[in-house]
Design an enzyme around this catalytic site. Sequence first.
Site: not given
Length: 306
Positions: A74-75
């Site tokens: 995830e970002t």
Amino acid sequence: MRRGLFLGGLRYAVKVEVQLPAILRARKMKLPIFIVDAFTAKAFRGNPAAVCLLENKLDEDVHQKIAREMNLSETAFIRKLNPTDNFTQSSCFGLRWFTPASEVPLCGHATLASAAVLFYKIKNVNNTLTFVTLSGELKARRAEDGIILDLPLYPAHPQTAIGDTLVQDIRYSPDTRKLLVRLSDTYKRSFLENLKVNTQDLLQVENTGKVKGLILTLKGEPGGQTQTFDFYSRYFAPWVGVAEDPVTGSAHAVLSSYWSQQLGKKDMHAFQCSRRGGELEISLCPDGRVDIKGGTAIVLEGTLTA
């Protein structure tokens, strides 16, 4: 720009216009970026998430490009909601999460990472932060030995088991599109840790879009001299570009509901048995939500130029 040109012994002044390519004319974008290991107090364990601080609005496609460049599960992108907001004084921000393949509606570990960046690196003065997300408002508050996330609690409904595998229970969470599979109580933690899962096969078996994540879970072992946990889990999400997620807050929003009913407990200690591993302290709230506490380790700080 002017250049001299000789024709027939005479000098003529010629104006030359030089057009730079659009990509060179465009102003370079510089974004503060961090990598945080979530649900651990030690670097290189837990679940890493990238966190970007957005002073200005970002083009929609750039979010996904950055997430693909970071290539983590995830970002997270934290954005100001009002022009007068600032990351040090304000208490409410917008928050979005992207895997390398797509945007997702909820991510616990990247929310924990985002709060850690604001609390510990930006020195936000508030004790509680509110994030406006696709899953509604999520809160993160300081604790003595970590950060507590206030997440929705998602029920999971019984499903019919297929085949003769040693499965104790199967549940489905329509809110999160997660399938929960409880393995037989005869198995120990080591079985779950060493279990080989072919995530490409999962994509072929389930291609209807109904399932976006698979949770494998196991009841905790009786107490001994080592630290005990109420339950264990692993999480697979190849449908959103994540083969196996190391430690997953959103999965525990489902697991908390299930294991609370099974164990008759409101407060639980969980361990996600990925190769990196991570611990979560869980407390069900009277308002139908769940507090999930975890530690963080900020391992990288820099500037993204694009």
